[in-house]
Scaffold this active site. Sequence first.
Site, short mmCIF file in Angstrom:
data_model
loop_
_atom_site.label_atom_id
_atom_site.label_comp_id
_atom_site.label_asym_id
_atom_site.label_seq_id
_atom_site.Cartn_x
_atom_site.Cartn_y
_atom_site.Cartn_z
N ASP A 1 -96.96 3.08 18.45
CA ASP A 1 -97.80 1.70 17.87
C ASP A 1 -98.42 0.70 17.09
O ASP A 1 -98.97 -0.20 17.04
CB ASP A 1 -97.79 2.60 16.41
N HIS B 1 -99.67 12.26 25.07
CA HIS B 1 -97.99 11.64 25.25
C HIS B 1 -97.20 11.15 25.86
O HIS B 1 -96.21 11.26 26.01
CB HIS B 1 -96.86 13.59 24.36
#
Length: 328
Positions: A132, A256
Amino acid sequence: MMEPAVRRIGVFTSGGDAPGMNAAIRAVVRASLHFGVECIGIRRGYFGLISGDFTKLDFESVSDISRRGGTILHSARSLEFIEEEGRMKALATCKLLGIDALVGIGGDGTFMGLLSLVESGISVIGIPGTIDNDIACSTYTIGYDTACNTALESIDRLRDTMKSHERCSVVEVMGHRAGHLAVSVGIACGATVVLVPERQVDLDHDVIEPIRRTRLGGRTHFMVIVAEGVPGGAYGVAEQIRNATALDTRVTVLGHVQRGGSPTSRDRMVATYMGHEAVRLLVEGKSCRVVALNGETLVDYDITEALSMHKELDYRGLSVLNHLTGMK
Ligand code: F6P
């Protein structure tokens, strides 16, 4: 070489995994051996610290892991550690194994956990690892570059087919609370528009009207990048675009896939430097620090200070993107 301030380091990965974590583990283990310190791997993050799940790490056990995705130590999100009882169990594990220092690789949650152990006398160092890129004290977090490139590769493929069929593609990238990945990927792929959790937009005004305008100008395919944390997610955004424009609008949630894969050279290098630096700080008697990058320079911050810092989204990048797509 001076006598190291610690004798046995426990290293673990915690929170969402990120490509490059293995390179950081390797660097921690090999640097420990270099400085004359032992190193133990704690499996499954704080969960393993509580349950005493460990593995001995030596020079050979970390050979050839830098190029592998995921984390050989596994990762977990432990709720038990938030409670005093969980922390007591973790301290008992450290005592039993003779661990006097911990290196935690992960995000803010990982650093908060380390901070809660400082008063016990165990030396702790955090290493920022998350796709992130949302650790405020560090310009860069391990895994970000690989995740950007992985998402980009998929989006490039999507664009081929969306262009052929003259469709609108709405792609959801990871980032529950942070839009850094969405912005970077959006700029790199030349997205029509990027939506992030940090900035609320008026979908009619900021997305649908500009799509109509550029459609009138002759454009027949559109690429909308939506960060996971945007209200309604990609499906909600796509439905509104479809209803308002009648464009053939398709959703792709990358999910993912963005967290896996062999790390890029940037991630392997940053992870290696950070892992080595974490051990160097411990050997020198430092504790309660987060290793970070300030631009390209390796620095470190007190964990409390690091947790209180704020990282701005690349708003300049967002407006550059808008200037180049004719949307605004
Ligand atoms: O923190 C990294 C991250 O990939 C976020 O972008 C995402 O919201 C979250 O982890 C997903 O976590 P999990 O794999 O536990 O569902």
